[in-house]
Design a protein around this motif. Structure first.
Motif, PDB file in Angstrom:
ATOM      1  N   HIS A  46      14.862   7.791   1.332  1.00 51.35           N
ATOM      2  CA  HIS A  46      14.333   8.492   2.640  1.00 51.35           C
ATOM      3  C   HIS A  46      13.510   9.903   2.380  1.00 51.35           C
ATOM      4  O   HIS A  46      12.461  10.118   3.211  1.00 51.35           O
ATOM      5  N   GLN A  47      13.411  10.540   1.105  1.00 53.43           N
ATOM      6  CA  GLN A  47      12.834  11.646   0.982  1.00 53.43           C
ATOM      7  C   GLN A  47      11.326  11.373   0.565  1.00 53.43           C
ATOM      8  O   GLN A  47      10.878  12.518   0.181  1.00 53.43           O
ATOM      9  N   THR A  48      11.019  10.549   0.001  1.00 51.70           N
ATOM     10  CA  THR A  48       9.931  10.251  -0.684  1.00 51.70           C
ATOM     11  C   THR A  48       8.648  10.130   0.102  1.00 51.70           C
ATOM     12  O   THR A  48       8.559  10.249   1.066  1.00 51.70           O
ATOM     13  N   LYS A  49       7.587  10.333  -0.812  1.00 51.96           N
ATOM     14  CA  LYS A  49       6.371  10.538   0.089  1.00 51.96           C
ATOM     15  C   LYS A  49       5.692   8.947   0.058  1.00 51.96           C
ATOM     16  O   LYS A  49       5.888   8.263  -1.036  1.00 51.96           O
ATOM     17  N   ALA A  50       5.400   8.477   1.011  1.00 52.15           N
ATOM     18  CA  ALA A  50       4.579   7.032   1.008  1.00 52.15           C
ATOM     19  C   ALA A  50       3.190   7.410   0.672  1.00 52.15           C
ATOM     20  O   ALA A  50       2.631   8.391   1.073  1.00 52.15           O
ATOM     21  N   VAL A  51       2.614   6.609   0.054  1.00 55.09           N
ATOM     22  CA  VAL A  51       1.341   6.927  -0.798  1.00 55.09           C
ATOM     23  C   VAL A  51       0.227   6.521   0.349  1.00 55.09           C
ATOM     24  O   VAL A  51      -0.600   7.284   0.653  1.00 55.09           O
ATOM     25  N   ASN A  52       0.352   5.210   0.746  1.00 51.55           N
ATOM     26  CA  ASN A  52      -0.838   5.031   1.766  1.00 51.55           C
ATOM     27  C   ASN A  52      -2.247   5.455   1.343  1.00 51.55           C
ATOM     28  O   ASN A  52      -2.604   5.888   2.503  1.00 51.55           O
ATOM     29  N   ASP A  53      -2.534   5.335   0.309  1.00 49.16           N
ATOM     30  CA  ASP A  53      -3.826   6.092  -0.120  1.00 49.16           C
ATOM     31  C   ASP A  53      -5.005   4.951   0.588  1.00 49.16           C
ATOM     32  O   ASP A  53      -5.874   5.572   0.975  1.00 49.16           O
ATOM     33  N   ILE A  54      -4.982   3.777   0.357  1.00 47.75           N
ATOM     34  CA  ILE A  54      -5.671   2.639   1.105  1.00 47.75           C
ATOM     35  C   ILE A  54      -4.863   1.784   1.934  1.00 47.75           C
ATOM     36  O   ILE A  54      -3.483   1.731   1.702  1.00 47.75           O
ATOM     37  N   ASP A  55      -5.679   1.436   3.067  1.00 46.25           N
ATOM     38  CA  ASP A  55      -4.762   0.436   3.888  1.00 46.25           C
ATOM     39  C   ASP A  55      -4.889  -1.039   3.421  1.00 46.25           C
ATOM     40  O   ASP A  55      -5.545  -1.247   2.577  1.00 46.25           O
ATOM     41  N   GLN A  98      10.217  14.466   3.811  1.00 43.95           N
ATOM     42  CA  GLN A  98      10.452  14.062   5.133  1.00 43.95           C
ATOM     43  C   GLN A  98       9.848  15.050   6.098  1.00 43.95           C
ATOM     44  O   GLN A  98       9.401  14.698   7.210  1.00 43.95           O
ATOM     45  N   THR A  99      10.084  16.282   5.750  1.00 45.04           N
ATOM     46  CA  THR A  99       9.792  17.216   6.603  1.00 45.04           C
ATOM     47  C   THR A  99       7.967  17.537   6.590  1.00 45.04           C
ATOM     48  O   THR A  99       7.514  18.378   7.407  1.00 45.04           O
ATOM     49  N   ALA A 100       7.404  16.866   5.697  1.00 48.03           N
ATOM     50  CA  ALA A 100       6.045  17.250   5.539  1.00 48.03           C
ATOM     51  C   ALA A 100       5.376  15.879   6.331  1.00 48.03           C
ATOM     52  O   ALA A 100       6.096  15.301   7.073  1.00 48.03           O
ATOM     53  N   ARG A 101       4.156  16.038   6.310  1.00 50.55           N
ATOM     54  CA  ARG A 101       3.330  14.871   6.910  1.00 50.55           C
ATOM     55  C   ARG A 101       3.930  13.632   6.577  1.00 50.55           C
ATOM     56  O   ARG A 101       3.687  12.551   7.243  1.00 50.55           O
ATOM     57  N   ASP A 102       4.687  13.365   5.256  1.00 45.92           N
ATOM     58  CA  ASP A 102       5.052  11.981   4.877  1.00 45.92           C
ATOM     59  C   ASP A 102       6.056  11.444   5.715  1.00 45.92           C
ATOM     60  O   ASP A 102       6.274  10.240   5.736  1.00 45.92           O
ATOM     61  N   GLY A 103       6.858  12.195   6.564  1.00 47.15           N
ATOM     62  CA  GLY A 103       7.760  11.689   7.264  1.00 47.15           C
ATOM     63  C   GLY A 103       7.442  11.349   8.729  1.00 47.15           C
ATOM     64  O   GLY A 103       7.996  10.841   9.420  1.00 47.15           O
ATOM     65  N   CYS A 126       0.845  -1.214  -0.057  1.00 40.60           N
ATOM     66  CA  CYS A 126      -0.017  -0.118   0.094  1.00 40.60           C
ATOM     67  C   CYS A 126       0.930   1.051   0.209  1.00 40.60           C
ATOM     68  O   CYS A 126       0.323   2.491  -0.256  1.00 40.60           O
ATOM     69  N   ARG A 127       2.131   1.037   0.036  1.00 35.65           N
ATOM     70  CA  ARG A 127       3.001   2.245   0.320  1.00 35.65           C
ATOM     71  C   ARG A 127       3.201   2.861  -0.862  1.00 35.65           C
ATOM     72  O   ARG A 127       3.301   4.122  -1.141  1.00 35.65           O
ATOM     73  N   ASP A 128       3.252   2.410  -1.993  1.00 29.71           N
ATOM     74  CA  ASP A 128       3.919   2.926  -3.262  1.00 29.71           C
ATOM     75  C   ASP A 128       2.985   3.290  -4.241  1.00 29.71           C
ATOM     76  O   ASP A 128       3.286   3.708  -5.332  1.00 29.71           O
ATOM     77  N   ARG A 129       1.785   2.780  -4.104  1.00 32.78           N
ATOM     78  CA  ARG A 129       0.607   3.078  -5.316  1.00 32.78           C
ATOM     79  C   ARG A 129      -0.616   3.580  -4.622  1.00 32.78           C
ATOM     80  O   ARG A 129      -1.137   2.889  -3.489  1.00 32.78           O
ATOM     81  N   ASN A 130      -1.261   4.319  -5.217  1.00 34.40           N
ATOM     82  CA  ASN A 130      -2.790   4.559  -4.863  1.00 34.40           C
ATOM     83  C   ASN A 130      -3.753   3.690  -5.422  1.00 34.40           C
ATOM     84  O   ASN A 130      -3.252   2.589  -6.221  1.00 34.40           O
ATOM     85  N   ARG A 131      -5.029   3.743  -5.066  1.00 40.03           N
ATOM     86  CA  ARG A 131      -5.707   2.764  -5.422  1.00 40.03           C
ATOM     87  C   ARG A 131      -6.057   2.507  -6.936  1.00 40.03           C
ATOM     88  O   ARG A 131      -6.297   1.511  -7.240  1.00 40.03           O
ATOM     89  N   ILE A 132      -5.978   3.598  -7.710  1.00 38.52           N
ATOM     90  CA  ILE A 132      -5.777   3.379  -9.109  1.00 38.52           C
ATOM     91  C   ILE A 132      -4.894   2.355  -9.515  1.00 38.52           C
ATOM     92  O   ILE A 132      -5.219   1.389 -10.068  1.00 38.52           O
ATOM     93  N   ALA A 133      -3.671   2.740  -9.309  1.00 38.36           N
ATOM     94  CA  ALA A 133      -2.469   2.011  -9.639  1.00 38.36           C
ATOM     95  C   ALA A 133      -2.476   0.461  -9.316  1.00 38.36           C
ATOM     96  O   ALA A 133      -2.209  -0.395  -9.969  1.00 38.36           O
ATOM     97  N   LEU A 134      -2.915   0.387  -7.826  1.00 32.79           N
ATOM     98  CA  LEU A 134      -2.916  -0.748  -7.109  1.00 32.79           C
ATOM     99  C   LEU A 134      -3.921  -1.958  -8.176  1.00 32.79           C
ATOM    100  O   LEU A 134      -3.669  -2.886  -8.430  1.00 32.79           O
ATOM    101  N   GLN A 135      -5.241  -1.379  -8.486  1.00 30.20           N
ATOM    102  CA  GLN A 135      -6.041  -2.025  -8.897  1.00 30.20           C
ATOM    103  C   GLN A 135      -5.516  -2.289 -10.399  1.00 30.20           C
ATOM    104  O   GLN A 135      -5.837  -3.563 -11.119  1.00 30.20           O
ATOM    105  N   ALA A 136      -5.021  -1.430 -11.097  1.00 37.60           N
ATOM    106  CA  ALA A 136      -4.578  -1.598 -12.489  1.00 37.60           C
ATOM    107  C   ALA A 136      -3.426  -2.570 -12.567  1.00 37.60           C
ATOM    108  O   ALA A 136      -3.424  -3.481 -13.207  1.00 37.60           O
ATOM    109  N   ASP A 137      -2.652  -2.800 -11.504  1.00 37.24           N
ATOM    110  CA  ASP A 137      -1.429  -3.726 -11.475  1.00 37.24           C
ATOM    111  C   ASP A 137      -1.986  -4.998 -11.318  1.00 37.24           C
ATOM    112  O   ASP A 137      -1.657  -6.136 -11.765  1.00 37.24           O
TER     113      ASP A 137
END
Lengths: 288, 222
Positions: free
Chosen positions: A114-123, B205-210, A77-88
């Motif tokens: 480290h600097q990326t956003k985790a998606v976690n659109d759905i759990d 990381q400094t946003a809520r994503d961290g 659930c970390r790397d894709r939103n619900r659209i991409a998860l279902q598509a994959d």
């Protein structure tokens, strides 16, 4: 015979973890898998475990499937939103991948981006709901699909839990089963006795549990697992590894014994995690 | 400031349907300024709820209290003597308020009466707009004081995306394309080449994503 049928007839299944490469050189992955192709029932292809970027599970699984091997594609659930998860998921089934395993995915802070956003659109529970929806011919938004997949669905279970944590884990397991999970992969086990409280509460005839057997590559690794990752490894086992003239041979011998114990205990199968020693899988499975 | 909207009367009524006596707590901070949770709005909501419940033949007793700020333990203490005299407490502060109350009074039940929306300001009377996403690493100086993280639908660092038309965003005709505005401003100032600089991928990381964030000022910590 597919993995689902093997489960249905009660065969003790051998699964093996096969990590896709960090890059496009797939020869090591393919060669390691091909060597044990006839001894492994399905290859579990992790989806960027520990948040380390590498070839996706979908890509790795498709490559192995193209060589005639059955796979379990991990989905997080970390790397894709619900659209991409279902598509994959649709892409995977369309390409012949019949087995999936849903995981939450570790936080990017643990990985190499480290600097990326985790998606976690759905759990995770919503991911299982999405799988169920796709299997009934609809997507999560309720739109009709042209043809629906039919997956064998796996999830993790922490068989090492005890006390209150075990109660929570059993409740979570029941929730996952209700959400359509067909089998559970348990974390590495080095002594069946360490998961005795879990075994007392679970009927292995009714629930498909597959413990992981991890190859111990060194004494340091064994100590680290024991001290920091809550994986119980007895001092006897560590001493045995320490005294062994050939660590690799001893490690395989240890793993063989654990696999036998797992089989005797009545589990549905075993998941071998070679931790980079995929080239030793053939020798291990010959010993088994 | 933090901008919030009040929840619908139906949703609030549903939350408190089983209670006979509640305390409705407002906040004199941001929600007073954006006219959603100050003393005035507390009075209006209390009166509306009482009328609705009376009409349903299920009257409710509501006391009103508006704290200086619900995000400060010092002011949260202002209901210490009365909090347990009620079946439940409804907060009209932003999402911080009911949590600070919950933490201070663990035996009581707290409900939010507003939906916390964004960090922004009033662009005209009765209209508030988002200006800051609280990403933790301000970059507006690269964009002449305009924030594409908060104001571009895709949070693009290198825009525009190609989906905008007539200065409006592709997501809705009433949404300004902030990248259109940024580009126009740079052109007017003859500094369009500023936008050719390729920015490093943003560190989220400094946003809520961290994960949940904390700010510590050592000089103030006692």
């Amino acid at each position: 015979m597919h993995l689902k049928n093997k489960f249905d007839v009660g065969k003790f299944t051998i699964l093996a973890e096969m990590q896709p490469p960090k890059g496009v050189n797939v020869s090591t992955m393919v060669n390691s898998a091909v060597r044990v192709k006839n001894m492994v029932d399905a290859f579990l292809v992790p989806e960027m475990g520990n948040a380390v970027m590498r070839m996706s599970s979908l890509g790795g699984a498709m490559i192995l499937q193209s060589h005639g091997m059955e796979t379990i594609m991990q989905v997080n659930c970390r790397d894709r939103n619900r659209i991409a998860l279902q598509a994959d998921l649709l892409a995977a089934y369309g390409c012949g991948i019949l087995n999936i395993m849903g995981v939450s995915g570790e936080d990017p802070g643990l990985g190499d981006h480290h600097q990326t956003k985790a998606v976690n659109d759905i759990d995770l529970m919503t991911l299982f709901k999405a799988v169920s929806a796709l299997q009934t011919g609809k997507d999560l938004a309720g739109n009709e699909l042209s043809g629906s997949p039919s997956f064998l669905v796996g999830a993790n279970v922490n068989a090492r839990a005890t006390g209150d944590a075990l109660e929570k884990e059993l409740s979570r397991m029941a929730e996952k089963t209700e959400a359509g999970v067909d089998f559970f992969i348990a974390p590495p086990v080095f002594d069946i006795g360490a998961i005795a409280p879990f075994l007392e509460k679970v009927d292995l005839k009714k629930t498909r549990i597959i413990p992981t057997v991890m190859l111990l590559k060194s004494v340091g690794m064994a100590r680290y697992l024991d001290r920091h990752l809550n994986v119980t490894i007895s001092q006897d086992l560590i001493k045995r590894l320490m005294r062994a003239p050939d660590k690799a041979v001893e490690s395989l011998s240890i793993a063989t014994k654990i696999i036998s114990a797992v089989k005797e205990a009545g589990f549905s199968g075993v998941m071998i995690s070679a931790m980079g020693w995929e080239d030793k899988l053939q020798k291990l499975l010959d010993m088994v | 400031m933090i901008i919030a909207d009040r929840k619908s009367l139906e949703e609030i009524q549903d939350m408190i349907k089983e209670y006979k006596k509640i305390l409705l707590v407002g906040c004199k901070g941001c929600v007073t300024v954006c006219n959603v949770g100050g003393a005035k709005e507390v009075g209006v909501l209390a009166a509306t709820l009482k009328i609705a419940r009376k009409k349903d033949g299920n009257p409710i007793e509501i006391d009103e209290k508006t704290l200086e700020r619900q995000c400060d333990p010092e002011y949260v203490e202002q209901i210490r003597d009365i909090f347990d005299q009620y079946d439940a407490v409804v907060s009209m502060a932003c999402g911080v308020g009911p949590q600070f109350l919950s933490e201070a009074y663990p035996s009581q039940k707290f409900f939010p009466a507003v939906n916390t929306k964004f960090f922004g300001g009033a662009v005209q009377h009765g209209i508030w707009e988002e200006r800051c996403a609280g990403c933790g690493t301000c970059v507006i100086h690269y964009y002449d004081g305009l924030c594409p993280i908060a104001r571009c639908s895709k949070s693009l660092q290198h825009g525009p995306c190609g989906g905008s038309a007539g200065g409006k965003c592709e997501i809705a005709k009433d949404v300004e394309c902030i990248w259109d505005t940024i580009v126009k401003k740079k052109m007017e100032q003859g500094r369009l080449e500023d936008l050719r600089t390729l920015r490093a991928p943003k560190d989220w990381q400094t946003a809520r994503d961290g994960g949940p964030r904390k700010s510590i000022r050592e000089e103030l910590v006692q």
